[in-house]
Enzyme design. Sequence first.
Site, short mmCIF file in Angstrom:
data_model
loop_
_atom_site.label_atom_id
_atom_site.label_comp_id
_atom_site.label_asym_id
_atom_site.label_seq_id
_atom_site.Cartn_x
_atom_site.Cartn_y
_atom_site.Cartn_z
N LYS A 59 0.84 -1.21 0.00
CA LYS A 59 0.00 0.00 0.00
C LYS A 59 0.88 1.26 0.00
CE LYS A 59 -4.38 1.18 2.23
NZ LYS A 59 -5.36 0.68 3.24
N GLU A 68 10.02 -5.31 4.61
CA GLU A 68 10.22 -6.67 4.12
C GLU A 68 9.98 -6.74 2.61
OE1 GLU A 68 8.33 -5.81 6.68
OE2 GLU A 68 8.54 -7.22 8.35
N GLY A 99 -5.74 -3.64 4.34
CA GLY A 99 -4.95 -4.71 3.74
C GLY A 99 -5.59 -6.07 3.90
N ARG A 100 -6.11 -6.37 5.09
CA ARG A 100 -6.65 -7.70 5.34
C ARG A 100 -8.03 -7.90 4.72
NH1 ARG A 100 -6.12 -4.71 9.87
NH2 ARG A 100 -7.88 -4.32 11.25
N GLU A 131 -6.05 -9.42 13.90
CA GLU A 131 -5.66 -8.03 13.66
C GLU A 131 -6.87 -7.10 13.76
OE1 GLU A 131 -2.04 -6.92 11.24
OE2 GLU A 131 -3.58 -6.43 9.77
N HIS A 179 -3.99 -36.49 13.48
CA HIS A 179 -2.79 -37.25 13.82
C HIS A 179 -1.76 -36.38 14.51
CE1 HIS A 179 -3.93 -40.90 11.51
NE2 HIS A 179 -4.70 -40.03 10.91
N LYS A 206 7.79 -1.96 14.66
CA LYS A 206 8.45 -1.44 13.45
C LYS A 206 9.43 -0.34 13.80
CE LYS A 206 4.71 -1.84 10.11
NZ LYS A 206 3.88 -1.10 9.15
#
Lengths: 546, 546
Positions: free
Chosen positions: A205, A211, A267-268, A353, A384, A512
């Site tokens: 954005k 990253e 974003g999500r 979030e 399992h 951050k």
Amino acid sequence: MSTGRTRLSSWQQLVEHQRALSGRRLRELFEEDPARFKALSRPLGGILLDCSKQLVTADTLRLLAALARECGLESWIRRLFAGERVNATERRAALHIALRSADPVALDGVDVTREVKRVLAEMGRFVRGVHAGRIRGATGRAFTDVVNIGIGGSDLGPRLACEALAPYAKPRPRVHFVSNVDGSAIASLLARLDPASTLVIIASKTFTTAETMANARTARAWLAGRLRGGAAAAGKHLCAVTAAPARAAEFGVSPERVFPMWDWVGGRYSLWSAIGLPIALQTGMPRFAELLSGARGMDEHFRDAPLERNLPALLGLIEVWNVSFRGAASRAVLPYDERLRLLPAYLQQLEMESTGKHATREGGRVDHATSPVVWGSAGTDGQHAYFQMLHQGTQEVPADFIACCRPHHRLRGHHGILLANFFAQTEALALGMNETEAEAAMRQSGMAAAEIRRLLPHRVFPGSRPTTSILLDDLSPRNFGALIALYEHKVFVQSVIWDVNAFDQWGVEFGKTLAGRILPELDGDGPVSGHDGSTNGLINHYKSRR
Amino acid sequence: MSTGRTRLSSWQQLVEHQRALSGRRLRELFEEDPARFKALSRPLGGILLDCSKQLVTADTLRLLAALARECGLESWIRRLFAGERVNATERRAALHIALRSADPVALDGVDVTREVKRVLAEMGRFVRGVHAGRIRGATGRAFTDVVNIGIGGSDLGPRLACEALAPYAKPRPRVHFVSNVDGSAIASLLARLDPASTLVIIASKTFTTAETMANARTARAWLAGRLRGGAAAAGKHLCAVTAAPARAAEFGVSPERVFPMWDWVGGRYSLWSAIGLPIALQTGMPRFAELLSGARGMDEHFRDAPLERNLPALLGLIEVWNVSFRGAASRAVLPYDERLRLLPAYLQQLEMESTGKHATREGGRVDHATSPVVWGSAGTDGQHAYFQMLHQGTQEVPADFIACCRPHHRLRGHHGILLANFFAQTEALALGMNETEAEAAMRQSGMAAAEIRRLLPHRVFPGSRPTTSILLDDLSPRNFGALIALYEHKVFVQSVIWDVNAFDQWGVEFGKTLAGRILPELDGDGPVSGHDGSTNGLINHYKSRR
């Protein structure tokens, strides 16, 4: 300052109701009411939602609906759809519904769906150009591979959708995802690809995400270093999805390859926007349109259906019930479908979030629990691994079980085993196995009496562990879109009851800032000493070993 | 019947200690004691364990060690290493340590390490044969790909190890894993492979695991249908790891290709056995030996070091502290390393299947919480997903942060950003940001006073959220082996304190039985009615839609 939620009369009634219900077992509830499944399950299009294995009664749902009304849920839904600035801390609307709306959606008097349609048309031209081989790399070769570089909301949604809709994939391009800044992720991916036929999407954005930009620089250097024509040639292999087009251009992306994002989409909640470009490149625009239409159907249902028959409301209120009144600390998400194996990771972001907060919308402090931990993995694998704890642990973990009636493969036998396990696990968790039954089962297997006595305590299952079942007709783009929209709105319901803003995420900023402070210290000579003893010690250990 | 753990005097002292400590903040603890990091962190070989960001003091550790002694931990460790039948419900020993021991380990007077060495030698011959191209497929082509078919313990360990040790991989064969019975998993994998150069490993202790056998039959049919020579040719592409060699032979695996398992190794502790064959095929036997030696170093440390300086004891006791005395319901596992991204899934099984129980060893009922939920994913991805909740949610979630000082790739910049985030997140979680600091930070950024007032409640971080940091020098086979053994023994420590058998898993049987009952019902005509209303309803809905 208290949010006051726990002082609402409907909240207090639920507290009392929970006390009254706390001795009841799911087994009894089913025995007492033969119509329980019919009353507590709801079909909608290609989805069946079954809440009858939750520890609720008709009274519970009535009281939860009353709580929702006392919290103003109906008016909040209207405000969400009307484009009001429901993200108050950031003074923004949250218009993911506009990304798939058939009707105009006004933001400050302007219909944003016109801009949405313009971008969809732009995406369509680009996608068709790539598929037809009209849009190519610097050497004239068609694109065989796409690398999406993004993290969080710019990664999880398209990654999940591409995995879920893989049976609808075009023969090319293959789509890959890189999110982690750990260089081993991008290094091992690029080693397998040919730069001449690779298209790189940089999705951020702000176009400053640390990253994503580290990975983008590495990808650009890889292209420029291997393609004749260097940086100029690399530019032909880049595109971007961002709300900061100037930064993308400066990075070397051609302006006609920059697809916009808007500040009214979080974003999500963004896989429906140009962030979904990898999905469209993998499956083509008609499938992407079906995905949007599936979500649209759920939107209209959420907007129009009365709370009592509203699937996202039901799902959200049941989670409020489990978390705020029954003390659940986490919820397992268990897709019995390999193609949905990333759903738990996607919902972790969407839910934790959105509601993992302690401040109310008005800046008070909540006096109740908010987001549980969301976790899980694909069934039957979990059986399992950790199901032991779900069945016999001391902590009750509510779970969502999700499966498809029709698979996309043609292998015989597999789907029956998969679904038999799905049904069996929800049954076992609900009903349990008491001492009498466990003893009878062991006796029937021919076990000696002493052995039965010895093992009995280990073979009892408490049961009455609540689950929700979601059955899709199949994993079509439409049903998948509806499923994701169901969860988006479910989270909004919880945010309204819990009185938190579902659309901000201040909690990610502090780390951050600290990382930005530490990064230059890692390069410096000599030990650091400006942090707490542990952080100093860890950094200095790292510097001595690297 | 009560286990009595909560009535132990050391338990009661810890309850009181917790009360006394409950107001204390991590920030104060660091300010008061400049030597805190040194006191609460421990190096061992290539691993540094830092517990100084846990909410403990020297007193806490002293009391926890007293609890451990009162629960007989030291004697349980001796019994584990002595080959006693510590898995009492199944009357078995738990001798994963024998798989990597330099010394003889007696079981009923017989040294089992001789058999272990024999199987390792057999694995070595096979692995070298495959690598050298002496062992080939039916058409005479060398094996380029290996498919491991297994689930749970026959999948998670080798899958994690192959991912973690990928930088050590031989050029061939490539190793793939199929666990889920959902046919889309094996269908999409086999579509990419050439049967003529594919070796299939079927890993199942009993050779009856429903999911594994369904996938094995599909793989066998794929081989037989595509290789000239049919079933006989397919046999040349199969091998098995099992404790039921007769069943494997009946399935069509040549006896010399059947590698044994033993009933004294649990599935979730078995990656060190022939279950590790995919690891050995990927990296070669010398690397596999290094993996074993790393675990052996941790074993010897666990056996010999006093509890106060014993890493697995420390880690296990701190989890007991967080779960049983501080009310933690889950623990996040956050590897800041893409190659360890499967570690959370691996530890989910190891921990939740080992301690997710409510019955004591003696068949009483525990009167305290046992296994928390174990969950997580690779950092930094989680920061852009669910860290919001870790920082500002209403529930405290303890977390393990794990990273490597030296990466295996050569990309510039990436590792510094990764590690800066690792350090920053543990610092942010520990110290938090109070109102004064948040206000100052906003003022410094030039924000208006009214805006600061409005946002302040949303920008406060409570802090004092406990984490453990584990730094490895690098992700070598040796350090990786030591890390996994550290967690294996940590779980054993918890099982002793919580008084549960870490080595059985009765909780997975019931669902299997029910699934076996439902499977034939799915094929029948007409609706089913023999279950609770929900299970009937779901099965009938499925039958109407499939």
